[in-house]
Design a protein around this motif. Structure first.
Motif, short mmCIF file in Angstrom:
data_model
loop_
_atom_site.label_atom_id
_atom_site.label_comp_id
_atom_site.label_asym_id
_atom_site.label_seq_id
_atom_site.Cartn_x
_atom_site.Cartn_y
_atom_site.Cartn_z
N PRO A 17 -13.85 -4.56 -17.39
CA PRO A 17 -15.28 -4.27 -17.51
C PRO A 17 -15.67 -3.07 -16.63
CG PRO A 17 -14.91 -6.52 -16.71
CD PRO A 17 -13.58 -5.85 -16.81
N ILE A 18 -16.47 -2.20 -17.18
CA ILE A 18 -16.90 -1.01 -16.44
C ILE A 18 -17.67 -1.40 -15.17
CG2 ILE A 18 -19.00 -0.71 -17.81
CD1 ILE A 18 -16.84 2.10 -16.31
N GLU A 19 -18.33 -2.54 -15.20
CA GLU A 19 -19.12 -2.99 -14.05
C GLU A 19 -18.25 -3.19 -12.80
OE1 GLU A 19 -19.10 -4.88 -17.03
OE2 GLU A 19 -20.74 -3.69 -17.82
N THR A 20 -16.97 -3.42 -12.96
CA THR A 20 -16.10 -3.68 -11.81
C THR A 20 -15.79 -2.43 -10.99
OG1 THR A 20 -14.08 -3.40 -13.08
CG2 THR A 20 -14.98 -5.63 -12.93
N PHE A 21 -16.05 -1.26 -11.55
CA PHE A 21 -15.67 -0.04 -10.84
C PHE A 21 -16.44 0.18 -9.54
CE2 PHE A 21 -12.94 1.47 -14.12
CZ PHE A 21 -12.07 2.28 -13.43
N SER A 22 -17.68 -0.29 -9.47
CA SER A 22 -18.45 -0.09 -8.24
C SER A 22 -17.76 -0.75 -7.04
CB SER A 22 -19.87 -0.62 -8.40
OG SER A 22 -19.84 -2.01 -8.67
N GLN A 23 -17.06 -1.86 -7.27
CA GLN A 23 -16.38 -2.52 -6.16
C GLN A 23 -15.10 -1.80 -5.73
OE1 GLN A 23 -14.99 -6.46 -7.14
NE2 GLN A 23 -14.31 -5.82 -9.17
N TYR A 24 -14.57 -0.92 -6.59
CA TYR A 24 -13.35 -0.20 -6.27
C TYR A 24 -13.60 1.18 -5.66
CZ TYR A 24 -11.18 -3.75 -9.20
OH TYR A 24 -10.78 -4.93 -9.73
N ARG A 25 -14.82 1.68 -5.78
CA ARG A 25 -15.13 3.00 -5.23
C ARG A 25 -15.04 2.99 -3.72
NH1 ARG A 25 -20.08 6.01 -8.26
NH2 ARG A 25 -19.00 6.36 -10.23
N MET A 26 -14.50 4.09 -3.19
CA MET A 26 -14.40 4.25 -1.74
C MET A 26 -14.58 5.74 -1.47
SD MET A 26 -11.31 3.11 0.81
CE MET A 26 -10.16 4.35 0.21
N GLY A 27 -15.79 6.14 -1.22
CA GLY A 27 -16.08 7.56 -1.02
C GLY A 27 -15.79 8.35 -2.28
N ASP A 28 -14.94 9.37 -2.14
CA ASP A 28 -14.57 10.20 -3.29
C ASP A 28 -13.36 9.67 -4.03
OD1 ASP A 28 -16.64 11.93 -2.77
OD2 ASP A 28 -15.42 13.29 -1.58
N SER A 29 -12.88 8.50 -3.64
CA SER A 29 -11.68 7.94 -4.26
C SER A 29 -11.91 6.46 -4.59
CB SER A 29 -10.48 8.12 -3.33
OG SER A 29 -9.28 7.79 -4.02
N TYR A 30 -10.82 5.72 -4.65
CA TYR A 30 -10.88 4.30 -4.99
C TYR A 30 -9.97 3.51 -4.08
CZ TYR A 30 -13.11 6.06 -9.15
OH TYR A 30 -13.98 6.70 -10.00
N LEU A 32 -8.15 0.81 -4.96
CA LEU A 32 -6.91 0.44 -5.63
C LEU A 32 -6.05 1.68 -5.85
CD1 LEU A 32 -8.08 -2.13 -8.33
CD2 LEU A 32 -7.03 -2.56 -6.12
N PRO A 33 -4.82 1.67 -5.35
CA PRO A 33 -3.95 2.85 -5.45
C PRO A 33 -3.77 3.37 -6.87
CG PRO A 33 -2.98 1.27 -3.96
CD PRO A 33 -4.15 0.59 -4.60
N MET A 34 -3.63 2.48 -7.85
CA MET A 34 -3.39 2.95 -9.22
C MET A 34 -4.60 3.74 -9.75
SD MET A 34 -0.34 2.19 -9.95
CE MET A 34 -0.09 2.19 -11.69
N ILE A 35 -5.80 3.25 -9.48
CA ILE A 35 -7.00 3.96 -9.93
C ILE A 35 -7.14 5.27 -9.16
CG2 ILE A 35 -9.51 3.89 -10.14
CD1 ILE A 35 -9.27 0.84 -10.43
N ALA A 36 -6.89 5.23 -7.87
CA ALA A 36 -6.99 6.45 -7.05
C ALA A 36 -6.01 7.50 -7.55
CB ALA A 36 -6.73 6.12 -5.58
N ARG A 40 -6.90 11.23 -8.97
CA ARG A 40 -6.34 12.47 -8.42
C ARG A 40 -5.61 13.27 -9.49
NH1 ARG A 40 -5.18 9.07 -4.13
NH2 ARG A 40 -2.97 9.00 -4.65
N PHE A 41 -4.82 12.58 -10.33
CA PHE A 41 -4.13 13.28 -11.42
C PHE A 41 -5.15 13.90 -12.37
CE2 PHE A 41 -0.21 10.63 -10.67
CZ PHE A 41 0.61 11.69 -10.36
N TYR A 42 -6.22 13.18 -12.65
CA TYR A 42 -7.26 13.70 -13.52
C TYR A 42 -7.88 14.95 -12.91
CZ TYR A 42 -11.81 14.44 -15.46
OH TYR A 42 -12.90 15.04 -15.99
#
Length: 105
Positions: A17-30, A32-36, A40-42
């Motif tokens: 769910p897209i709603e879960t992304f707010s809990q993974y944000r950390m400044g300019d990154s995330y 969770l290593p896989m999302i981060a 970065r690759f993006y």
């Protein structure tokens, strides 16, 4: 593509769910290593947009992923290395999907 668009596409690709992304944000990154890593690759892909193709070293990506997971490559059984290669390829290609870059192995 904006960060919000990246998150939407990542969530759709990974059935989350897209709603879960707010809990993974950390400044300019995330957190969770896989999302981060995908982010970065993006970002690197966006910086290279307009170039014809990018050659990806999936072996190097797999080794880096193993390092980030604190699992030494030289101790990993071949089955684990193959799995790590598949995951690294999925992360890279997922991150580059939204760009105009053509991935060459």
């Amino acid at each position: 593509m904006s960060r919000e668009q990246f998150e939407k596409e990542y969530a759709e690709d990974h059935d989350m769910p897209i709603e879960t992304f707010s809990q993974y944000r950390m400044g300019d990154s995330y957190r969770l290593p896989m999302i981060a890593k995908c982010w970065r690759f993006y970002q690197k892909g966006e910086a290279q947009a307009g170039r014809e193709a990018v050659v990806i070293d999936y072996e190097k990506a797999a080794r880096r992923l193993a390092y980030c997971m604190e699992y030494p490559w030289h101790h990993m059984p071949e089955k684990g290395k193959n799995s790590m290669r598949e995951h690294a390829k999925a992360v890279v290609e997922s991150a580059l999907t939204a760009t105009s870059l053509e991935v060459k192995s």
